[in-house]
Motif scaffolding. Structure first.
Motif: not given
Length: 500
Positions: A241-249
């Motif tokens: 699945d394509r990763p979602d970088p917006s989740l990174a903190l």
């Protein structure tokens, strides 16, 4: 919904005949059938009690008396004379009960069960319970226990209305609380502002994910809101699945890292990607459709701190399926290799796992990527870790597990059958434990029957019954061969918090 659809309400015919238990679900347009069902179960076991349920827009009770709605003054009067008041988590209903002099027993509406639009009742009830203003409960067992206590010790469930300063002031305080817990609430993970205690070890949480962005964000939020004094880093591993970088903190004490699966495609490889990337000694697993209860991590780490020789700690679960919640808690604190040969002990769900990373990387090995389709990889890891030493268990629920049709292994019968046969070859010890061996062969029989392979299913049914004639899975497999849809059987089991 009209009153003509309900059972007659004898308690409203006579002003002097008041119900023993009054239940109110409020006026929200969502049904709250779960609470009504729990009350009906209690009514069946206590036919001597008069119970009145205001059930709103949902289904009428079958055993208790019911009415869709009551005028506010009538409901307050019924609460004032009742021995027990049960309510949903609405601020207005809670205030109404307290103004009537009753300490309400409260069950919050849950958005995961489509009982509300969001989780503000869950948050509100948690804080009201912490303030000692209600008795909150989240399972039928807790609810029934509280009702028993209220009937046996009514003085413990009474409040002086004047101490609340009147209904208006109580409502204002309730409004302030609800504003507090919902202010700025989003579906994004949040970072608590509490000061971290560095004496508590940092924990890495590995969350494999694929194609469930909304459920994933709920999972991450539950991790971020843990009542845990130490630092927590969550590694989200995207598998196929394509990763979602917006989740990174990258800031705060609840960090989130995002990466792709660099190992074998599948659940096992995704878990191993996270484990190998972790730099902490303690590693926890959580599936992307499950949520941790607030004190889950603290309770487990406390055991790890006090028992340096313990490699793994698990806990109980609450299974959510089709708007029904069932608690599965293992009533023991230690689990051996022999115990696991005899039973899968499904209470030990992977989302409850807290493991010493060294026990895997430098000990028994990582999650097996050889198992076909990664099916039962969690069980196989349990077996290997239990060979090193007993697995510790907390006999309380710490995780809410969501069962649904989007689960990775829903109806993948060929994968299930192949993986279970692999497990039998890898662990010949199963043949020494007839009950455990028959359990797995019965599962294989059910999978083969569900896949339409009648001949193979009959052979595995025979193998199962020779090992253990009382093994129910063999008979379930035979029902499927006879034409009973496997989905129907699974639904009946899942509604009871069980599986094949």
């Amino acid at each position: 919904m009209t009153e003509q659809t309900t059972r007659p309400n004898p308690h409203r015919d006579d002003e002097d005949d008041h119900p023993d238990v009054v239940v109110s679900v409020g006026t929200d347009h969502h049904a709250f059938d779960r609470l009504v069902r729990w009350i009906d179960d209690y009514a069946r076991r206590h036919p001597d009690l008069s119970i009145l349920v205001q059930y709103g827009h949902g289904s009428a009770p079958e055993r208790a008396s019911g009415v869709p709605f009551l005028p506010g003054d009538e409901l307050t009067e019924a609460m004032r004379h009742a021995r027990v008041v049960v309510a949903h988590g609405g601020p207005g209903t809670i205030t109404q009960a307290r103004s009537a002099g009753r300490m309400p027993i409260v069950v919050a509406r849950d958005p995961e069960l489509e009982e509300h639009v969001d989780d503000h009742q869950l948050l509100f009830v948690e804080r009201m319970e912490g303030a000692g203003r209600i008795r909150g409960c989240s399972t039928a067992q807790q609810l029934h226990t509280f009702i028993d206590k209220a009937l046996a010790s009514p003085e413990d469930f009474r409040v002086a209305p004047e101490t609340d300063g009147g209904a208006e002031r109580a409502a204002l305080r309730a409004g302030e609380l609800i504003d507090l817990v919902t202010d700025g609430a989003t579906t994004e993970p949040v970072t608590p502002t509490a000061v971290v205690d560095d004496t508590w070890p940092e924990v890495t949480v590995v969350v494999p994910t694929r194609g469930r962005p909304e459920l994933l964000r709920r999972t991450l939020r539950a991790v971020a809101e843990q009542d845990y004094p130490g630092r927590v880093t969550t590694i989200v591993v995207f598998d196929n699945d394509r990763p979602d970088p917006s989740l990174a903190l990258d800031e705060g004490e609840r960090r989130v890292e995002v990466m792709t699966n660099t190992q074998t495609p599948g659940l096992a490889g995704a878990r191993n990607t996270g484990v190998l990337a972790a730099v902490t000694d303690l590693v926890a697993f959580c599936d992307d459709d499950d949520t941790w209860l607030p004190d889950k991590l603290r309770a487990q780490v406390e055991i790890m701190r006090s028992e340096p020789g313990t490699d793994m700690v698990c806990c109980g679960i609450r299974v959510v399926y089709d708007k029904v919640e069932s608690e599965r808690v293992l009533d023991r604190t230690s689990v051996s290799f022999g115990d696991l040969l005899g039973s899968r002990l499904t209470e030990l769900h992977p989302s409850t796992f807290l493991i010493r990373r060294s026990a895997m990387v430098d000990g028994c090995g990582a999650v097996s990527e050889e198992i076909p389709g990664s099916y039962a990889e969690d069980y196989e890891l349990l077996l290997r870790l239990a060979r090193r030493g007993p697995i510790r268990n907390i006999p309380e629920a710490g995780v809410r597990v969501l069962w649904h049709r989007k689960s990775f292994f829903a109806e993948r019968w060929q994968t299930i059958s192949t993986a279970l046969r692999w497990l039998l070859r890898r662990y010949p010890e199963f043949r020494l434990v007839p009950r455990g061996y028959a359990r797995i062969t019965g599962q294989i029989a059910f999978a083969e029957a569900s896949a339409g392979r009648r001949g193979r299913a009959l052979r595995w049914i025979g193998t199962t019954l020779r090992a253990r004639p009382a093994e129910g899975r063999a008979y379930l497999a035979f029902l499927v061969i006879c034409g009973v849809p496997p989905g129907w059987i699974l639904r009946i089991l899942h509604l009871r918090g069980k599986g094949v």
